[in-house]
Structures are given as structure tokens and as C-alpha cells.
Design an enzyme around this catalytic site. Structure first.
Site, PDB file in Angstrom:
ATOM      1  N   LYS A   1       2.734   0.039  -2.183  1.00 53.89           N
ATOM      2  CA  LYS A   1       3.199   0.747  -0.882  1.00 53.89           C
ATOM      3  C   LYS A   1       4.514   0.474  -0.277  1.00 53.89           C
ATOM      4  O   LYS A   1       4.987  -0.534  -0.170  1.00 53.89           O
ATOM      5  CB  LYS A   1       1.954   0.682   0.110  1.00 53.89           C
ATOM      6  CG  LYS A   1       2.288   1.430   1.604  1.00 53.89           C
ATOM      7  CD  LYS A   1       1.292   1.204   2.544  1.00 53.89           C
ATOM      8  CE  LYS A   1       1.859   1.993   3.915  1.00 53.89           C
ATOM      9  NZ  LYS A   1       0.819   1.752   4.992  1.00 53.89           N
TER      10      LYS A   1
ATOM     11  N   LYS B   1       2.318   4.637  -3.309  1.00 58.90           N
ATOM     12  CA  LYS B   1       2.809   5.323  -2.101  1.00 58.90           C
ATOM     13  C   LYS B   1       3.996   5.266  -1.625  1.00 58.90           C
ATOM     14  O   LYS B   1       4.407   4.160  -1.545  1.00 58.90           O
ATOM     15  CB  LYS B   1       1.523   4.892  -0.827  1.00 58.90           C
ATOM     16  CG  LYS B   1       1.802   5.513   0.387  1.00 58.90           C
ATOM     17  CD  LYS B   1       1.097   5.267   1.334  1.00 58.90           C
ATOM     18  CE  LYS B   1       1.284   5.624   2.751  1.00 58.90           C
ATOM     19  NZ  LYS B   1       0.188   5.256   3.635  1.00 58.90           N
TER      20      LYS B   1
HETATM   21  C1  PBG Z   1      -0.328   2.345   7.489  1.00 58.24           C
HETATM   22  C2  PBG Z   1       0.021   3.804   7.014  1.00 58.24           C
HETATM   23  C3  PBG Z   1       0.879   4.293   6.802  1.00 58.24           C
HETATM   24  C4  PBG Z   1       0.631   5.513   6.362  1.00 58.24           C
HETATM   25  C5  PBG Z   1      -0.894   5.555   5.952  1.00 58.24           C
HETATM   26  N1  PBG Z   1      -1.334   4.356   6.492  1.00 58.24           N
HETATM   27  C6  PBG Z   1       2.254   4.206   6.882  1.00 58.24           C
HETATM   28  C7  PBG Z   1       2.912   3.374   7.692  1.00 58.24           C
HETATM   29  O1  PBG Z   1       2.855   3.769   9.164  1.00 58.24           O
HETATM   30  O2  PBG Z   1       3.477   2.284   7.437  1.00 58.24           O
HETATM   31  C8  PBG Z   1       1.184   6.754   6.052  1.00 58.24           C
HETATM   32  C9  PBG Z   1       0.724   8.116   5.590  1.00 58.24           C
HETATM   33  C10 PBG Z   1       1.623   9.294   5.641  1.00 58.24           C
HETATM   34  O3  PBG Z   1       2.834   9.184   5.763  1.00 58.24           O
HETATM   35  O4  PBG Z   1       1.104  10.213   5.164  1.00 58.24           O
HETATM   36  N2  PBG Z   1      -1.436   1.803   7.524  1.00 58.24           N
END
Ligand code: PBG
Length: 323
Positions: free
Chosen positions: A195, A248
Site C-alpha cells: 500500500k 494499492k
Molecule cells: C487507510 C485506508 C485508505 C484507503 C482505504 N483505507 C487510505 C488512507 O487514508 O491512507 C483508501 C481507499 C481509497 O482511496 O479508495 N486505512
């Protein structure tokens, strides 16, 4: 392989032939729809930066899930906006947390649905970081405790899959261990393994009300420059017990998806994140692109790169087109 003996256009003459030799098939089975649970009843707040997506109270969320299942999408991913937040994210470590209650309500009404619980603290902490803050940074090992507790409560209320998205070291092992000790050895873990610290999460942070109040997430999420490191993250997660690994965002990281699929023998998921979704919606609203066509092209490209599973806000629209 020389022209004119070889003419690659021979297999493009009509739709039937093109379908016959099509290498990539996007199906409804591949798609997961993310949703946002909000306190109260009869609440349906439109998320302006993610057109067509809403913060939904549990009652309306259940109705939405019925429509999603009818579209042929069988998996959802839940995020919660809690009534209150605290320093550590303890509000999410109880079976009456907002997402936990939502899971119970959905399971009561809908049989064939796969509910994936996102495990993280950023929606539940006052400071918006993904864990416990010590000396202005997220403390890894203390955060593992809240993550594990959160995961256990999701298992207890009937989630079908656990998806840690925090990027702490060792969280898959910590979660696997607490699940196993409590007889949830059958619960699959889909880890957000690679991620990245991405600008594409902007609209999500509006939706989940989870933007960090200070600093950024660069000390725990990955540097967009790296893909060897992504392979190490994935390897580590598999070693700790991940059943599915995720990359991601998706679109700027198709090379990482490709490498993950080819270097490891494990299902790969890709998260087509909020900013990727919103760019299409914005360009579509300006009549600059054909939104539906670009959506299908993007999703197909993610599958072609090697993703077995795609988490996307387009899930229902794409499923309806695939019918
Ligand atoms: C963090 C989280 C994020 C997303 C899902 N869970 C990103 C973040 O704020 O760092 C992003 C998903 C999206 O942008 O669709 N727990």
C-alpha cells in the site's frame, strides 16, 4: 512472422472473432464494492468528491447491499465513521462498533454476501493516523494490539474476511494469531501488502473522515518509487499467513500487480482507489471522456496486469454492464 503471410487484423474482423481470442475476461465474480457506514438512521450523505457514493446509516446500508447483490457483486468492503473517536482507536475494538453492528444487520437480512472488514485505526483515531502516536509517529508494536483486537471483534460478529490496511510491520502475524487462538482459524486474511503513500486517496479521506490531522503517512505507507520493496512486503505477508495479497492503488501500480502475480503463487487483489474513480467521474462530467467505456478499460487493464480481485467504487456499474 512476415507480412503479408501474417496479418494480425485477421482476428479482428468481427466481434465474435474478437471475443473468441480475447485474453482477459472481467467478470462480476472479480469485483468488490467498498461502502461507508455512518451513525444514525435514514442517513444518506452524498460524498461530493466521489459522485454516486454515500455515507449510509446501517438501515440504508442494508438496503444498498440488497441492490449490490442483485447486480451480481457478491463481496463488499466496509469502512466506518464512528460516533466518537479516541487516541488509540479503541472505539473500533468492540463488538458494538459501527462497522460491527453493520455486519450483524447485513447478515441478518442477506444470505449470500461476502463481507470484508477493513482493519485500520485511521477512521477511529482523533488524530487520523493509522495507529497509536508516540513521539509524533505511529508506534508499530502498540498499534498491533488494537489492530488484532479490532480484527477479533469483526470475526466475532460474523465478517467473512479480514483486510488489514494499516501497513504496520507484523500485523498479519498478530491478526492470524489472535484469530487462531480464538478458533477463527478458517477466517481468511486479505492483506493490503503493498500500500503506497498515495495522493489518490484524497476523496476517500473525505468519505471516511480519516485525513491525518498532522504530517502524512510516509513513515508507514510505501514510497511510490519502489517495487522491489513491494515484493518484500508481499513475501513477508505470505510468510505471516496472508491468504490474499493486495496492491494499492491499482492504476499507477500495474507493474507491481504484474510482478506480484508472476513472483508469487497466491491470489492478488488490486484496489482501484477513490482518486482513480473520481478522475473518471470528473472527466465524464465535463464530457471529455466516455465514462462507462473508460471504466471498463481501466478495470480490464487491472485484470490483465494480473489482479484476480478488484476492489472498486465502479463495482455495481461495471456489474450491470457485464450482465
Ligand atoms: C487507510 C485506508 C485508505 C484507503 C482505504 N483505507 C487510505 C488512507 O487514508 O491512507 C483508501 C481507499 C481509497 O482511496 O479508495 N486505512
Amino acid at each position: 512472422m512476415n507480412f503479408p503471410t501474417t496479418r494480425l487484423r485477421r482476428l479482428r474482423y468481427n466481434g465474435i472473432i474478437r471475443d473468441l481470442v480475447s485474453e482477459t475476461q472481467l467478470t462480476r465474480n472479480d469485483l468488490v464494492m467498498p461502502l461507508f457506514v455512518y451513525p444514525g438512521t435514514n442517513v444518506r450523505n452524498h460524498i461530493k468528491s466521489m459522485p454516486g457514493n454515500y455515507q449510509l446509516s446501517i438501515d440504508l446500508l442494508v438496503e444498498e447491499c440488497k441492490k449490490i447483490v442483485d447486480s451480481g457483486v457478491k463481496s463488499i468492503l466496509l469502512f466506518g465513521i464512528p460516533e466518537t473517536k479516541d487516541e488509540h482507536g479503541h472505539v473500533a475494538c468492540t463488538t458494538d462498533g459501527i462497522v460491527q453492528r453493520a455486519i450483524v444487520a447485513i447478515k441478518k437480512e442477506i444470505k449470500d454476501i461476502n463481507i470484508i472488514a477493513d482493519i485500520c485505526n485511521c477512521e477511529y483515531t482523533t488524530h487520523g493516523h493509522c495507529g497509536t502516536i508516540i513521539d509524533n509517529d505511529v508506534h508499530n508494536d502498540l498499534t498491533l494490539e488494537t489492530l488484532a483486537k479490532q480484527a477479533l471483534t469483526f470475526a466475532q460478529v460474523g465478517a467473512d474476511m479480514i483486510a488489514p490496511s494499516d501497513m504496520m510491520d507484523g500485523r498479519v502475524a498478530a491478526i492470524r494469531q489472535i484469530l487462531d487462538v480464538n478458533k477463527f482459524e478458517k477466517m481468511p486474511i486479505m492483506s493490503y501488502s503493498a500500500k503506497y503513500a498515495s495522493g489518490f486517496y484524497g476523496p476517500f479521506r473525505d468519505a471516511a473522515e480519516s485525513a491525518p490531522k498532522f504530517g502524512n503517512r510516509n513513515t508507514y505507507q510505501m514510497n511510490p518509487c519502489n517495487s522491489d520493496e513491494a515484493m518484500r512486503e508481499i513475501e513477508q505477508d505470505i510468510y505471516e499467513g496472508a491468504d490474499i495479497v493486495m496492491v494499492k492503488p491499482a492504476l499507477s501500480y500495474l507493474d507491481v500487480i504484474y510482478r506480484a502475480k508472476h513472483e508469487f503463487n497466491i491470489p492478488v487483489a488490486a484496489y482501484n482507489v477513490s482518486g482513480e474513480f473520481s478522475m473518471i467521474k470528473a472527466a465524464e462530467s465535463m464530457n471529455w471522456i466516455d465514462g462507462a467505456r473508460v471504466m471498463m478499460e481501466v478495470l480490464t487493464s487491472i485484470k490483465r496486469a494480473g489482479a484476480d480481485i478488484i476492489l472498486t467504487y465502479h463495482a455495481v456499474d461495471a456489474a450491470n454492464l457485464l450482465k
